[in-house]
Design an enzyme around this catalytic site. Structure first.
Site, PDB file in Angstrom:
ATOM      1  N   ARG A 196       0.797  -1.037  -0.181  1.00 21.39           N
ATOM      2  CA  ARG A 196       0.087  -0.201  -0.115  1.00 21.39           C
ATOM      3  C   ARG A 196       0.397   1.158   0.218  1.00 21.39           C
ATOM      4  NH1 ARG A 196      -2.671   4.122  -0.664  1.00 21.39           N
ATOM      5  NH2 ARG A 196      -4.772   4.885  -0.040  1.00 21.39           N
ATOM      6  N   GLU A 197       2.072   1.240   0.734  1.00 18.86           N
ATOM      7  CA  GLU A 197       3.210   2.387   0.721  1.00 18.86           C
ATOM      8  C   GLU A 197       3.937   3.064  -0.745  1.00 18.86           C
ATOM      9  OE1 GLU A 197       3.582   4.832   3.137  1.00 18.86           O
ATOM     10  OE2 GLU A 197       2.040   3.680   4.983  1.00 18.86           O
ATOM     11  N   SER A 198       3.855   1.537  -1.433  1.00 24.10           N
ATOM     12  CA  SER A 198       5.106   1.993  -1.963  1.00 24.10           C
ATOM     13  C   SER A 198       5.129   1.049  -2.957  1.00 24.10           C
ATOM     14  CB  SER A 198       6.670   1.929  -1.689  1.00 24.10           C
ATOM     15  OG  SER A 198       6.866   0.552  -1.641  1.00 24.10           O
TER      16      SER A 198
ATOM     17  N   TYR B 164      -6.740   3.666   3.322  1.00 23.71           N
ATOM     18  CA  TYR B 164      -5.365   3.464   3.511  1.00 23.71           C
ATOM     19  C   TYR B 164      -5.729   1.871   4.443  1.00 23.71           C
ATOM     20  CZ  TYR B 164      -0.706   3.086   5.502  1.00 23.71           C
ATOM     21  OH  TYR B 164       0.270   1.647   5.661  1.00 23.71           O
TER      22      TYR B 164
END
Length: 174
Positions: free
Chosen positions: A68-70, A154
């Site tokens: 999810r972050e990158s 998120y």
């Protein structure tokens, strides 16, 4: 998924970043770097698993956060200045004593930070993930997951990814 002030629920087709006042989502990549033809991607996934195990976290959870972050990309840089696989901000990297530009240190620092948040919130995944995204101050001020559409999306995206990829076993408080 986002919930409007009037209670309207909007289901999005995938993870998104909210960058405007009207909260129009910008989809982000969800590609999985699992190709055996990409040794860098395989190494990143292996490093995530190793860091998770050292921190006594479920590797599927750590991988879901990195996804999810990158999108598992060590070169990812956000518009806010977060860097790397685990999207560390300068102050967080400094506090963790890691070089956020070094992929291994970025992963180790991000995993350590995630673990500290899960300990702080007694294993509550929603609160720990919300704090990773919006900061523990926001979680504490709101007494739970903050009402920010980006943070709610998120948390939902990571929990869905984790549920889809985790081994069927209970997860306990770190």
């Amino acid at each position: 998924m986002s919930i409007g002030d009037d209670g309207t629920v909007v289901q999005h087709s995938g993870p998104a970043v909210y960058r405007s006042e009207d909260l129009a989502p910008t989809p982000i990549t969800t590609a999985e770097p699992t190709s055996s033809g990409d040794p860098g991607a395989v190494a990143i996934r292996q490093r995530l698993r190793e860091a998770a195990l050292r921190a006594q976290l479920d590797p599927a959870l750590v991988e879901a956060v990195a996804w999810r972050e990158s999108g598992y990309r060590p070169q990812a840089v956000s518009s806010a200045g977060a860097v790397g696989v685990m999207q560390l901000m300068p102050a967080a990297a400094r506090d963790l004593g890691v070089d956020r530009w070094d992929p291994g240190q970025n992963i180790d620092g991000g995993v350590a930070y995630l673990r500290s948040l899960l300990v702080r919130y007694r294993g509550d995944l929603s609160l720990g993930l919300a704090a990773y995204n919006a900061g523990p101050g926001a979680v504490d001020r709101h007494g739970g997951v903050p009402p920010f559409p980006e943070t709610r999306a998120y948390v939902a995206a990571i929990l869905a990814k984790y549920a889809a990829t985790a081994a069927p076993r209970p997860w306990s408080t770190p």
